[in-house]
Motif scaffolding. Structure first.
Motif: not given
Ligand code: HEM
Length: 543
Positions: A106, A130, A134, A322-323, A326, A330, A394, A471-472, A477, A479, A484
């Protein structure tokens, strides 16, 4: 004439000033030139076309116009007239997001700003850190684990349905105009708090919690966009040597101070929650909810698997930001599209009714929801046409060459099939443009048409984690919460459409709705941004 000593002091103090200006501005201007690529003309030397993109009142308009003119890769400008590379070419995206691993992290200015919001949570760390975070968090997002949340998603949808029914019953006609954009994030925030951290926001019930208030405050009283000077300051900080930028980061902008207040509140709320659960014997080895996973990672002695307390607490702010908005936004765009396409809405309702007849009073299982072709086509098409995060910023970590699938024409008329980039090159991943590529989605790519996902002839590329969509995002990296989100969207779509019919308000208000690129694509009314998010829909209870 100044005394000699003063002259020496002045000369010496000029060295760091020149050095800082060189790093902050001239270095990037000199090295990162993409002049051979075509692109829109610069509208402002200081702010560049990146500012035009930020200010547009229809999130996809400018990119779409430029894409039609210059192709799937073109040049635009960021702040201080630095060139930036805009890409929606499938092979280029594959290269940057998948093949290159962590070589296109990023952009530094973005990371510096978002670090105030979500600390050292998974969305803001790179490379080995990361990878470690993750791996630790992945088990919380397996299909098996997430399906256990379906009942919670359905419960929260039922609460939302009950709230809307109350509003409709209060009106004499049994119908009403409801701004769904204020309700949906409450439902998704409650779900996020309960599923991930066992925290009750009570947002749907109008309760005020410390964390909920801190989150609201990020937006309250702020202008929609940061002033130009703040944007320039953030951009200037980006290329400075770490020592200097670390000093400047001690002077956050007004928006960053609000981010920080939310991060601090989430740590304050999270710490006792985390300490209490840590002491409980209940953290069995096989419990895989996010909080249990974080606690186990914190208790890990193996340094390759562990997370320190700051990392653990930063995940709370990360997942809340983030969760929830979004998925909520949508859903708002999906209801908007269904209201505008009554025939498609009836088809969806028909499929839901048939499923209901089969189920009787039981709630649909995850398999039932997966088996509904039109419901899933509606969700995919909404995610395609309204990608809530329209682009990602990025930068190249080293000099590199980006390959293209569809060659573009250079300024001199040559065909270009690969783009050499220098270290630090700003690269914009155009999610929305990839999602609307006619080569992939057909000539009607700008239309909302769920049928395209039911046509076996649809061309596919192999990008993205879900339905060939970007989209994700994609790659290492992508989503982490995409399943979920999809399961929650299925539960919301089934529950809301089973109970209500959605139409445009007779006043024509829906025609005023614009997709404003305010971080996420927010629905707002033309020239009435001060009213906040608006998606007014005429809602009737189904008989
Ligand atoms: C429709 C809903 C959603 C959309 C469109 C979406 C989109 C995205 C995108 C585009 C990214 C990549 C960002 C980047 O690389 O800068 C991302 C990352 C992320 N998302 Fe989502 N997201 C959604 C829902 C969720 C949910 C429900 C959760 C949590 C339960 C979640 C958690 C995350 C996290 C933690 C990351 C960072 C992952 C990493 O850097 O490894 N998202 N999301």
């Amino acid at each position: 004439m100044l005394p000699f000593l003063t002259q020496v002091v002045l000369a010496l103090s000029l060295i760091p000033t020149v050095y800082i200006l060189y790093c902050g501005l001239f270095y990037r201007y000199k090295r990162r030139s993409l002049k051979y690529l075509r692109g829109p003309p610069r509208t402002s030397f200081l702010l560049g076309t990146e500012y035009d993109l930020l200010l547009q009142t229809d999130a996809f308009h400018l990119e779409s116009k430029w894409f039609k003119e210059y192709g799937t890769v073109f040049r635009a400008n960021t702040y201080f007239s630095e060139d930036m590379l805009m890409i929606s070419d499938p092979r280029a995206l594959q290269y940057v997001l998948h093949t290159s691993g962590y070589r296109f992290p990023k952009a530094r200015d973005v990371k510096q700003a978002t670090r105030f919001l979500s600390g050292c949570g998974i969305a803001n760390v790179d490379g080995e850190v990361h990878n470690r975070q993750r791996k630790a968090l992945n088990p919380a997002f397996s299909v098996k684990q997430l399906r256990q949340f379906l009942e919670l998603f359905q419960r929260s949808t039922s609460s939302l349905v009950a709230k809307w029914k109350q509003e409709l019953h209060a009106s004499l006609e049994g119908s009403s105009i409801i701004n769904v954009s204020t309700w949906l994030p409450k439902a998704t925030l409650d779900v996020m708090g309960e599923s991930a951290f066992d925290y009750k926001f009570g947002a749907l019930d109008g309760e005020e919690t410390e964390l909920g208030t801190a989150f609201d405050n990020i937006f309250v009283g702020s202008r929609l966009y940061p002033p130009k000077v703040e944007l320039l300051y953030r951009s200037f900080r980006r290329d400075l040597p770490a020592l200097v930028s670390n000093i400047l980061l001690r002077f956050p902008t007004k928006q960053e101070r609000k981010f920080l207040a939310f991060l601090n509140a989430s740590k304050k709320v999270g710490k006792p929650m985390f300490e209490k659960r840590s002491k409980e014997k209940a953290i069995e080895q096989d419990s895989k909810d996010i909080l249990s996973i974080l606690i186990r990672a914190n208790q890990q002695e193996d340094i390759k698997k562990s997370m320190n307390e700051d990392e653990v607490l930063s995940q709370i702010a990360t997942f809340i930001t983030a969760g929830h908005e979004t998925t909520a936004s949508t859903t708002a765009w999906m209801l908007y599209s269904l209201a505008r396409n009554p025939k498609q809405q009836s088809r969806l309702y028909q499929e839901i009714r048939e499923m209901r007849e089969r189920l009787g009073p039981n709630a649909p299982t995850a398999q039932d929801l997966d088996s509904m072709p039109f419901l899933n086509a509606v969700i995919k098409e909404t995610l395609r046409r309204y990608p809530i995060i329209p682009n990602l910023i990025r930068e190249a970590q080293s000099d590199d060459i980006i390959p293209l699938q569809f060659p573009v024409t250079s300024v001199s008329g040559d065909a270009v099939s690969q783009i050499p980039v220098s270290k630090g090159q700003r690269v914009i991943i155009n999610i929305s443009m990839y999602n609307m590529l006619p080569q992939v989605w057909g000539d009607d790519a700008e239309e909302w048409n769920p049928d395209r996902f039911l046509e076996p002839s649809m061309k596919t590329t192999t990008l993205g984690v879900y339905a060939n969509l970007l989209t994700f995002s994609a790659g290492i990296r992508a989503c982490i919460g995409w399943r979920f989100a999809v399961i929650q969207l299925q539960a919301l779509t089934f529950g809301l459409l089973e109970n209500f019919e959605f139409s445009p308000p007779p006043s024509g208000e829906l025609d005023e709705i614009q997709a404003i690129p305010f971080g996420l694509i927010m629905p707002m009314k033309k020239n009435k941004w001060e009213e906040g998010k608006q998606m007014p829909l005429f809602i009737q209870t189904r008989k």
